[in-house]
Design a protein around this motif. Structure first.
Motif, mmCIF file in Angstrom:
data_model
loop_
_atom_site.group_PDB
_atom_site.id
_atom_site.type_symbol
_atom_site.label_atom_id
_atom_site.label_comp_id
_atom_site.label_asym_id
_atom_site.label_seq_id
_atom_site.Cartn_x
_atom_site.Cartn_y
_atom_site.Cartn_z
ATOM 1 N N THR A 34 -15.154 -5.323 2.948
ATOM 2 C CA THR A 34 -13.624 -6.846 1.978
ATOM 3 C C THR A 34 -14.754 -6.019 0.025
ATOM 4 N N ASP A 41 -10.985 4.384 4.092
ATOM 5 C CA ASP A 41 -10.415 3.159 3.874
ATOM 6 C C ASP A 41 -10.541 2.074 5.048
ATOM 7 N N GLN A 42 -10.833 1.584 5.965
ATOM 8 C CA GLN A 42 -11.634 1.084 7.412
ATOM 9 C C GLN A 42 -12.647 0.295 6.885
ATOM 10 N N GLU A 71 0.860 -1.759 -0.093
ATOM 11 C CA GLU A 71 -0.272 -0.085 0.138
ATOM 12 C C GLU A 71 0.409 1.243 -0.163
ATOM 13 N N SER A 109 -13.106 -3.007 -2.879
ATOM 14 C CA SER A 109 -12.518 -2.393 -3.380
ATOM 15 C C SER A 109 -12.938 -0.676 -3.514
ATOM 16 N N LYS A 169 -12.290 -1.745 3.813
ATOM 17 C CA LYS A 169 -12.105 -3.097 4.691
ATOM 18 C C LYS A 169 -12.877 -4.162 5.260
#
Length: 517
Positions: free
Chosen positions: A319, A312-313, A252, A321, A316
């Motif tokens: 799951t 971002d969290q 990343e 993108s 994620k």
């Protein structure tokens, strides 16, 4: 409902904007009517017409729903909403014939083309102190797990969950083959936040007929409260003004060490943003050297997709993108671009060449460097009225050199929009900026024309221009004159003049307030 094909119109708006229409009920008229379309607004650009009837909101049939409830559904949709619309003539004809508009198997059309992209939805919730505001139902008669008892105004409702939605995934895990008890347990053990993948009834039927499996690749991100950011940057003389950091043992890449006033800073990059994509191509899994090489090959301009830590969290957790957002954006109906807006006529604007209008209808991004006691301008405002403008610009002073002019309307201070801020707040922001100040302003005539067209004024309207150049090398005459005038102004200003001052504008009897900088 054979022969009656509603149009599917998806609208998106930016913060501070509206969708550009009124939803009304009228005496003697059936249905929820579209009225008062804003010229050049999202609704008109997407194809809505005066008198159109709204049949569905985000897939839910609303023709028989009370008007107040429909308005609430639109408001709760946030920045994006999808309508099923029928033109006035077809609606009235169908009503006369007793046609049921609620038939979910009716083929919808988007801008005249049969709609084939019905999407699942990702819904994210933060666990409240009480309950989410929904129940999960399953029975032997209908395979699957369905949302029920969704309380209007609850966390679940605000997240986009509706009754009869079928639950497909919990935090990225498919639950279609789980037992009811297992699904309930997964929800209970999810922790402080949870993400669902759901499909409404119409979307479910559509993909069942196609015998196509439903996954996050078929989902829209428009219900998610946090979104990636698309950043367009033009390289300056010293580069973009940031460093690219690769996380150890990860593939990343993060933005760091952003230089104040650099193209990266002006474009809106933030410290430790994660770089998701460059020029529309995902970079996760690429080595640091490969990403740097792609930056070099992009030339003097580049388009980035980035996410902050919280966004971002959230992605994620499901799951998912963040590139799914990029795909969503390519298909959405956004508000008018600057180029589109300036070519749309208004009742008060005479026809002028497009090139002339492009030159006129642009704000200015001015960067001021204070070299003595003041910046060399007053900030002025009408008492009781939101908004500030520039006044008494000192010839040769910092404001003058940066390009500020009398009566320029202040839009942003150091990247923060201040159009709805109180005068005292803006004064404080300027005082706290120290010896360096950045202001996005627009001439009064330009500001009024852009607002009349529904255009949000941001630095994106500047195109390739990053900011009006600050002269770091001055002629002795200019430098001396500027310092003399600024020093003189500073010496003759008493302390109470630097605080809020009350005066009367030369062309108005309204009281105004101004501040010297």
């Amino acid at each position: 409902m054979s022969g009656y094909k509603p149009r599917v119109i998806s609208l998106s708006k930016r913060p501070g904007q509206t969708f550009g229409f009124y939803l009304r009920v009228e005496h003697g008229e059936e249905g929820h009517l579209i009225r008062c379309l804003e010229m050049g607004g999202p609704a008109e650009l997407a194809g809505m017409k005066d008198g159109d009837r709204v049949l569905r909101v985000n897939g839910a049939f609303v023709d028989a729903v009370p008007h107040s409830a429909v308005v609430e559904m639109v408001r709760d949709s946030g920045s994006s909403v999808t309508f099923h619309i029928l033109d006035e003539a077809s609606y009235k004809q169908g009503k006369e014939k007793g046609v049921s508009f609620s038939d979910p198997q009716t083929t919808a059309v988007a801008n005249g083309v049969a709609k084939q992209d019905l999407k699942a939805k990702l819904c994210y919730m933060i666990k409240p102190s009480s309950s989410y505001g929904f129940s999960v139902r399953s029975d032997k008669a209908q395979e699957g797990f369905f949302m029920t008892e969704v309380i209007p105004g609850s966390v679940a409702y605000k997240a986009g969950i509706r009754a009869k939605d079928r639950l497909v995934e919990i935090n990225g895990e498919n639950i279609e083959n789980c037992t009811h008890e297992q699904v309930v347990e997964k929800i209970r053990l999810a922790g402080s936040s949870i993400m669902f993948l759901l499909v409404n009834e119409e979307t479910d039927i559509f993909y069942q007929k196609k015998r196509e499996k439903i996954g996050t690749w078929l989902a829209t991100t428009k219900y998610l409260p946090l979104q990636p950011r698309i950043i367009n940057i033009t390289k300056g003389s010293d580069g973009y003004g940031f460093l690219l950091k690769e996380e150890p043992r990860k593939t990343e890449h993060f933005i760091k060490d952003i230089e104040r006033g650099s193209p990266a800073d002006i474009a809106g990059l933030k410290e430790m943003d994660r770089l998701v994509a460059l020029e529309g191509k995902e970079v996760e899994g690429y080595s640091h050297e490969m990403v740097v090489d792609r930056f070099r090959k992009s030339g003097n301009k580049c388009c980035l997709v980035v996410v902050d830590k919280d966004t971002d969290q959230m992605y994620k957790l499901g799951t998912v993108s963040p590139m799914l957002f990029w795909e969503d954006m390519k298909d959405s109906h956004l508000p008018p671009s600057y180029t589109e807006a300036i070519t749309l006529p208004t009742t008060s604007q005479q026809s002028t060449p497009v090139q002339e209008r492009e030159e006129d209808l642009k704000p200015k991004l001015c960067k001021l460097e204070r070299t003595s006691g003041t910046y060399g301008f007053h900030l002025n405002a009408i008492k009781g009225v939101l908004g500030q403008h520039i006044k008494e610009v000192v010839e040769g002073g910092a404001a003058d050199r940066a390009g500020l002019e009398n009566y320029d309307v202040v839009v942003e201070v150091n990247g923060v929009n201040v159009e709805q801020r109180r005068y005292e707040e803006v004064v404080d922001m300027i005082h706290r900026s120290g010896n360096s100040l950045e202001m996005l302003v627009a001439k009064k005539s330009v500001y009024d024309k852009l607002k009349a067209k529904g255009v949000t004024i941001t630095r994106l309207l500047l195109g390739e221009t990053s900011y009006i150049q600050v002269h770091t090398t001055e002629s002795p005459k200019t430098s001396q004159r500027a310092r003399q005038e600024e020093d003189a102004r500073s010496d003759t200003s008493s302390e109470h003049e630097r605080q809020r001052a009350t005066s009367v504008t030369s062309n108005s009897s309204e009281e105004s307030i101004d501040e010297r900088f």
